[in-house]
Scaffold this active site. Sequence first.
Site, PDB file in Angstrom:
ATOM      1  CG  ASP A   1      -1.631   1.173   1.559  1.00 47.53           C
ATOM      2  OD1 ASP A   1      -2.405   1.600   0.683  1.00 47.53           O
ATOM      3  OD2 ASP A   1      -1.469   1.744   2.658  1.00 47.53           O
TER       4      ASP A   1
ATOM      5  CG  ASP B   1      -2.021   7.523   0.827  1.00 44.26           C
ATOM      6  OD1 ASP B   1      -1.124   8.337   0.637  1.00 44.26           O
ATOM      7  OD2 ASP B   1      -3.038   7.430   0.094  1.00 44.26           O
TER       8      ASP B   1
ATOM      9  CD  GLU C   1     -12.662   3.696   2.437  1.00 43.60           C
ATOM     10  OE1 GLU C   1     -12.618   4.840   2.950  1.00 43.60           O
ATOM     11  OE2 GLU C   1     -11.836   3.308   1.603  1.00 43.60           O
TER      12      GLU C   1
ATOM     13  CB  SER D   1     -14.072  11.341  -6.466  1.00 42.00           C
ATOM     14  OG  SER D   1     -12.813  11.904  -6.379  1.00 42.00           O
TER      15      SER D   1
ATOM     16  CB  SER E   1      -2.286   3.907  -4.133  1.00 45.21           C
ATOM     17  OG  SER E   1      -3.032   4.985  -3.601  1.00 45.21           O
ATOM     18  CB  ALA E   2      -7.889   2.754  -3.393  1.00 46.94           C
TER      19      ALA E   2
ATOM     20  CG  ASP F   1      -2.237   2.183   6.526  1.00 47.59           C
ATOM     21  OD1 ASP F   1      -2.254   1.965   5.296  1.00 47.59           O
ATOM     22  OD2 ASP F   1      -2.939   3.048   7.071  1.00 47.59           O
TER      23      ASP F   1
HETATM   24  C1  M7G Z   1     -12.657   8.687  -3.927  1.00 51.56           C
HETATM   25  N1  M7G Z   1     -11.886   8.891  -2.714  1.00 51.56           N
HETATM   26  C2  M7G Z   1     -11.447   7.930  -1.883  1.00 51.56           C
HETATM   27  N2  M7G Z   1     -10.761   8.462  -0.870  1.00 51.56           N
HETATM   28  C3  M7G Z   1     -10.067   7.785   0.244  1.00 51.56           C
HETATM   29  O1  M7G Z   1      -8.795   7.443  -0.220  1.00 51.56           O
HETATM   30  C4  M7G Z   1      -8.391   6.184   0.294  1.00 51.56           C
HETATM   31  C5  M7G Z   1      -7.401   5.590  -0.662  1.00 51.56           C
HETATM   32  O2  M7G Z   1      -7.285   4.269  -0.454  1.00 51.56           O
HETATM   33  P1  M7G Z   1      -5.941   3.479  -0.249  1.00 51.56           P
HETATM   34  O3  M7G Z   1      -5.120   3.476  -1.456  1.00 51.56           O
HETATM   35  O4  M7G Z   1      -6.281   2.156   0.315  1.00 51.56           O
HETATM   36  O5  M7G Z   1      -5.144   4.369   0.710  1.00 51.56           O
HETATM   37  P2  M7G Z   1      -4.979   4.383   2.256  1.00 51.56           P
HETATM   38  O6  M7G Z   1      -3.581   3.955   2.404  1.00 51.56           O
HETATM   39  O7  M7G Z   1      -5.224   5.824   2.555  1.00 51.56           O
HETATM   40  O8  M7G Z   1      -5.946   3.422   2.839  1.00 51.56           O
HETATM   41  C6  M7G Z   1      -9.687   5.419   0.457  1.00 51.56           C
HETATM   42  O9  M7G Z   1      -9.593   4.524   1.506  1.00 51.56           O
HETATM   43  C7  M7G Z   1     -10.736   6.521   0.697  1.00 51.56           C
HETATM   44  O10 M7G Z   1     -11.039   6.650   2.065  1.00 51.56           O
HETATM   45  C8  M7G Z   1     -10.728   9.800  -1.054  1.00 51.56           C
HETATM   46  N3  M7G Z   1     -10.129  10.758  -0.315  1.00 51.56           N
HETATM   47  C9  M7G Z   1     -10.249  12.044  -0.753  1.00 51.56           C
HETATM   48  N4  M7G Z   1      -9.667  12.998  -0.041  1.00 51.56           N
HETATM   49  N5  M7G Z   1     -10.923  12.372  -1.886  1.00 51.56           N
HETATM   50  C10 M7G Z   1     -11.543  11.448  -2.671  1.00 51.56           C
HETATM   51  O11 M7G Z   1     -12.134  11.766  -3.692  1.00 51.56           O
HETATM   52  C11 M7G Z   1     -11.438  10.101  -2.229  1.00 51.56           C
HETATM   53 MG    MG Z   2      -2.722   3.032   3.683  1.00 42.59          MG
END
Ligand code: M7G
Ligand code: MG
Length: 328
Positions: free
Chosen positions: A58, A60, A106, A127, A174-175, A247
């Site tokens: 991952d 973040d 979520e 988004s 990464s999401a 994480d």
């Molecule tokens: C569509 N969208 C999703 N997220 C968040 O971005 C995170 C990205 O997901 P991840 O890649 O799993 O990252 P992580 O390490 O932060 O968990 C998701 O878990 C959502 O809570 C978002 N966060 C923001 N600020 N803006 C957005 O448009 C948006």
């Molecule tokens: Mg993360």
Amino acid sequence: MDTVDSSRSQEDSLGYVHIQDVPALNQEHCKMLDPQRVERIINEFVCGGPERMQLVSDFDYTITKQRTDDGLPVLSSFGIFNECKSLPPVFKTETDKLFHKYRPIEIDPHMPKAEKIQYMIEWWTKSGELTSGFPFDQSEIDQMASKFKHALRDRTHELFETLLRLQIPVLVFSAGLGNSVVSVLRQANIMYPNVKVISNFLQYRDGLLAGFQEPMIHTFNKNETVLSGSEYYDLVHTRDHIIVMGDSLGDADMAAGVPASSHIMKIGFLFDHVEANMDKYMNTFDIVLVDDQTMDVPRALLALIEQRHQLRHPHLANGSSAPAKAAL
Ligand SMILES: C[n+]1cn([C@@H]2O[C@H](COP(=O)(O)OP(=O)(O)O)[C@@H](O)[C@H]2O)c2nc(N)[nH]c(=O)c21
Ligand SMILES: [Mg+2]
């Protein structure tokens, strides 16, 4: 003696790895529900060597720190984008609204995953629609991202150098927003050729932003099933020894889609609400690291793999790496 036995006894003479001999795994904050299982997987990894390994991480708060030395918060990949100055004011207010609506869904512990998926698709779609119709320059992300190139876990550079040296493919999943992820990795000088980022990338039409490129990567499809048919899949599907790092609880599934016979070591970085989350993390990850802001544990695993590799191939031990072959 048949060949299996002779190779087994050769491995034995090189030494079975015991967890108690690996200092990083004996730290107070390094927790394991089933240390014997961890030990078994480590020995599979060590015997299999680097050519069977891949790492899936991952971004973040896994590659970046959950807590920095100066106490300054680290922005997420979406957060980096949201701070860019040229975004229209309505973008910020509307994406905030979406966050407040969908984030609780979520992380809702009661709603079934199938139901959540519909909402997540809605969230990423809306988004993407908001991220449309205005000009935007990547240099804004680069400027913001440069502030976070020092917020990577301690010894991330050493980890990535080892992965490069051993030609182990790294998938950063990464999401969030891929443009920010790549920008941070590039500016930290670790975007090596063996590193691939799968994420949501900005797309443009007629010089204006036009949402995210396909396929959409959201919280619940963030796993190797989205790779099927891709070039990256072809490259890694024979690498059945996998280190997964994350994480969030959902990160543990990032290797879903790899063959069932694979050996997977799941490392979870736990920081928030340690007490309340401990049981779930212990049941989800093989190794749980509590408030560990380093890459020391994955590095220790790779060091064991590299040591054995060098014993088998002594000509590599003087620092000369295997014949150059771009991993990706
Ligand atoms: C569509 N969208 C999703 N997220 C968040 O971005 C995170 C990205 O997901 P991840 O890649 O799993 O990252 P992580 O390490 O932060 O968990 C998701 O878990 C959502 O809570 C978002 N966060 C923001 N600020 N803006 C957005 O448009 C948006
Ligand atoms: Mg993360």
